[in-house]
Enzyme design. Structure first.
Site, short mmCIF file in Angstrom:
data_model
loop_
_atom_site.label_atom_id
_atom_site.label_comp_id
_atom_site.label_asym_id
_atom_site.label_seq_id
_atom_site.Cartn_x
_atom_site.Cartn_y
_atom_site.Cartn_z
CG ASP A 13 -1.90 -1.16 1.21
OD1 ASP A 13 -2.27 -1.62 0.11
OD2 ASP A 13 -2.25 -1.63 2.31
CE LYS A 16 2.34 -2.40 -4.36
NZ LYS A 16 1.99 -2.11 -2.98
N GLY A 40 -4.69 -4.19 -3.59
CA GLY A 40 -5.68 -3.14 -3.83
C GLY A 40 -4.90 -1.94 -4.31
CG HIS A 41 -2.36 -2.17 -6.98
ND1 HIS A 41 -1.61 -2.88 -7.87
CD2 HIS A 41 -1.94 -2.57 -5.74
CE1 HIS A 41 -0.77 -3.67 -7.20
NE2 HIS A 41 -0.97 -3.49 -5.92
CD GLN A 225 0.63 -8.81 -2.62
OE1 GLN A 225 1.26 -9.44 -3.45
NE2 GLN A 225 -0.63 -8.52 -2.81
P1 GDP Z 1 -0.69 0.43 -3.57
O1 GDP Z 1 -1.31 -0.85 -3.11
O2 GDP Z 1 0.77 0.47 -3.27
O3 GDP Z 1 -0.95 0.74 -5.00
O4 GDP Z 1 -1.35 1.58 -2.69
P2 GDP Z 1 -2.91 1.73 -2.28
O5 GDP Z 1 -3.68 2.16 -3.46
O6 GDP Z 1 -3.38 0.53 -1.56
O7 GDP Z 1 -2.81 2.85 -1.17
C1 GDP Z 1 -2.25 4.10 -1.42
C2 GDP Z 1 -3.31 5.16 -1.10
O8 GDP Z 1 -2.66 6.42 -0.97
C3 GDP Z 1 -4.33 5.35 -2.19
O9 GDP Z 1 -5.53 5.70 -1.62
C4 GDP Z 1 -3.75 6.49 -3.03
O10 GDP Z 1 -4.74 7.21 -3.74
C5 GDP Z 1 -3.14 7.33 -1.95
N1 GDP Z 1 -1.95 8.10 -2.34
C6 GDP Z 1 -0.95 7.76 -3.18
N2 GDP Z 1 0.01 8.69 -3.18
C7 GDP Z 1 -0.38 9.65 -2.31
C8 GDP Z 1 0.21 10.87 -1.86
O11 GDP Z 1 1.31 11.24 -2.23
N3 GDP Z 1 -0.50 11.59 -0.92
C9 GDP Z 1 -1.71 11.18 -0.46
N4 GDP Z 1 -2.32 11.95 0.44
N5 GDP Z 1 -2.29 10.05 -0.88
C10 GDP Z 1 -1.63 9.29 -1.79
P1 IMO Z 2 -0.96 -4.12 -2.25
O1 IMO Z 2 -0.52 -4.68 -3.58
C1 IMO Z 2 -0.92 -4.56 2.08
C2 IMO Z 2 -0.96 -8.66 3.63
C3 IMO Z 2 -2.17 -9.10 4.42
C4 IMO Z 2 -1.51 -10.08 5.39
C5 IMO Z 2 -0.46 -10.73 4.51
C6 IMO Z 2 -0.89 -12.07 3.92
O2 IMO Z 2 -2.24 -3.37 -2.29
O3 IMO Z 2 0.15 -3.38 -1.61
P2 IMO Z 2 -2.51 -12.70 1.91
O4 IMO Z 2 -3.98 -12.45 1.72
O5 IMO Z 2 -1.65 -12.15 0.85
O6 IMO Z 2 -2.20 -14.15 2.18
O7 IMO Z 2 -2.14 -11.93 3.28
O8 IMO Z 2 -0.17 -9.82 3.48
N1 IMO Z 2 -1.24 -8.12 2.28
C7 IMO Z 2 -1.17 -6.83 1.96
N2 IMO Z 2 -0.95 -5.74 2.72
N3 IMO Z 2 -1.07 -4.42 0.74
C8 IMO Z 2 -1.27 -5.50 -0.04
O9 IMO Z 2 -1.30 -5.44 -1.38
C9 IMO Z 2 -1.38 -6.77 0.57
N4 IMO Z 2 -1.59 -8.02 0.11
C10 IMO Z 2 -1.50 -8.83 1.16
O10 IMO Z 2 -2.77 -8.02 5.07
O11 IMO Z 2 -0.84 -9.35 6.39
MG MG Z 3 -2.84 -1.50 -1.81
#
Ligand code: GDP
Ligand code: IMO
Ligand code: MG
Length: 427
Positions: A13, A16, A40-41, A225
């Site tokens: 999270d 990426k 979750g991207h 991840q």
């Molecule tokens: P990922 O799994 O690495 O793609 O990240 P996620 O989408 O799960 O979580 C990142 C969250 O931070 C999302 O809600 C993005 O919209 C938000 N986000 C990304 N970059 C920034 C930033 O520079 N500032 C803020 N405030 N939010 C950001």
């Molecule tokens: P993105 O791509 C954050 C975590 C789960 C748990 C561990 C194992 O959005 O960054 P799993 O269901 O993969 O067997 O769970 O990994 N986990 C993540 N945490 N971002 C993710 O994906 C994750 N995908 C799995 O919370 O701790």
């Molecule tokens: Mg994510």
């Protein structure tokens, strides 16, 4: 653009998808190479939010090939929902390609993951996303998995199910006390899955990859991840079941290491983690709550509140090493806009012996005895969300960035100051 891997450098999270979406403008091919719908991207374009679980974050651009690679695990029901939701938004899916070698998450994988999590006690609990990820990869490695190509081979699938299903049903009923599946049920489900995947099935991926290399096309590898969730390099057993490290880009995509030129690690200006496992800099106080609220730190996939804490340079240095990072993208710097003081962990101290660790201790059992060693930085107390260039950043923000670079030994080439595409500073 040079062929580039984007990976999470923390526990997932990190933002990426935002970085992948930005780089995808200049790429011809974007490949998701590991993980499944545990990811979750989020991509935000002109205030519209898109959430991807399996489909590469490059799909918002036209005329790109977006591969769901061989190293991924696909739960077709989630894929279908994602496809339908993108179609509603009029996103062109003609570039979406699915590897025949990717693994399929079956309903029994979801049953087992859910049951294991719900009944786990204490240290047994991983806090998985319950998307069947671990059980799907377990079957892949034990050679009992169903691959995408099996869905299109009626006879082969029937033979495979005759081998696998009796074993699976024994496991479901005897080990877990769960309901077994009939061959008819699974066969008809596989027919449904084949229908969902068929329009995107890419049997000529070898030809496409050869041509891409011959024509010097740009390839972007999108990790899911993060390094610290890697099954080999993360905080085992509190990890996912695949290889989010940069090396996973090769095994999961079908391109060799010599093809890759840049490896960008994505880190937040702080750290979050969902699920169980060690997290040295975790803040269980109002500062942690403040980061969670300002940064909207709630899971994209599960909605769970994310654990929050200060930036951990020991983790960052470790991630840079095991993934060979060529640069870092620092996201969510804006979340600190109202902070007076910002801490950074530079090492860990063993509370029992006073021993200092400036490298990451990989045995999770000793983490309960470790405490972070912090240094404190002054905040910048200014809204940076509209800043477009590095020079315009407040001095204290620049000092913070420079110190992180020094501690990690990696250059920060991208700074993100908000979720939107245009809230990004390239150096
Ligand atoms: P990922 O799994 O690495 O793609 O990240 P996620 O989408 O799960 O979580 C990142 C969250 O931070 C999302 O809600 C993005 O919209 C938000 N986000 C990304 N970059 C920034 C930033 O520079 N500032 C803020 N405030 N939010 C950001
Ligand atoms: P993105 O791509 C954050 C975590 C789960 C748990 C561990 C194992 O959005 O960054 P799993 O269901 O993969 O067997 O769970 O990994 N986990 C993540 N945490 N971002 C993710 O994906 C994750 N995908 C799995 O919370 O701790
Ligand atoms: Mg994510």
């Amino acid at each position: 653009m040079e062929n580039t891997v984007v990976i999470g450098a923390q526990w997932g999270d990190e933002g990426k998808a935002k970085i992948t979406d930005l780089l995808a403008q200049n790429a011809d091919i974007i490949i998701r190479y590991q993980g499944g719908c545990n990811a979750g991207h989020t991509v935000v374009v002109d205030e519209k939010t898109f959430k991807f679980h399996l489909i590469p974050s490059g799909i918002l651009y036209k005329n790109k090939l977006c591969f769901i690679g061989a190293g991924t695990v696909i739960y077709p029901d989630v894929l279908e929902q994602e496809i339908e939701s993108l179609k509603k938004d009029n996103i062109d899916l003609s570039g979406l390609k699915i590897s025949p070698l990717a693994s399929i998450t079956m309903p029994y994988h979801i049953d087992i993951d859910g049951y294991s999590e719900d009944t786990a006690k204490g240290a047994e609990k991983i806090g998985t996303t319950k998307k069947g990820i671990g059980p799907t990869y377990t079957d892949k490695i034990s050679r009992h998995g169903i691959k995408v190509q099996d869905l299109f081979d009626e006879e082969g699938l029937s033979k495979k199910l005759d081998l696998i299903l009796p074993l699976k049903n024994k496991e479901l009923t005897h080990v877990y006390g769960l309901k077994p599946y009939t061959k008819e049920e699974i066969t008809s489900l596989c027919q449904k899955y084949a229908k969902i995947i068929k329009p995107y099935l890419c049997n000529d991926w070898q030809k496409i990859f050869h041509e891409a290399l011959e024509q010097n096309k740009s390839i972007l590898f999108e990790g899911a991840q993060g390094v610290m969730l890697d099954v080999d390099w993360g905080t085992y057993p509190y990890v996912t079941s695949s290889n989010p490290v940069a090396g996973g880009a090769c095994t999961g995509s079908g391109f060799g290491p010599s093809v890759i030129k840049e490896i960008i690690g994505v880190s937040k200006a702080y750290i979050t983690r969902v699920g169980e496992g060690p997290f040295a800099t975790e803040l269980k106080d109002e500062t942690g709550e403040k980061i969670r609220n300002i940064g909207h730190e709630f899971g994209t996939t599960t909605g769970r509140p994310r654990r929050t804490g200060w930036f951990d340079a020991v983790v960052a240095k470790y991630g840079a090493l095991v993934s060979g990072l060529t640069s870092m993208a620092l996201t969510k710097l804006d979340v600190f806009d109202t902070f007076d003081k910002i801490k950074v962990c530079t090492a860990y101290k063993d509370k029992r012996t006073g021993e200092i660790f400036d490298y990451y201790p990989t045995n999770v059992n000793i983490h309960e005895f470790l405490e972070p060693v912090y240094e404190t930085h002054d905040g910048w107390k200014q809204d940076i969300t509209k800043i477009k260039t590095y020079d315009e950043l407040p001095e204290n923000a620049k000092k913070y960035i420079a110190r992180l670079e020094q501690l990690m030994g990696v250059k920060i080439s991208v700074i993100s100051v908000g979720p939107d595409r245009d809230q990004t500073i390239f150096r």
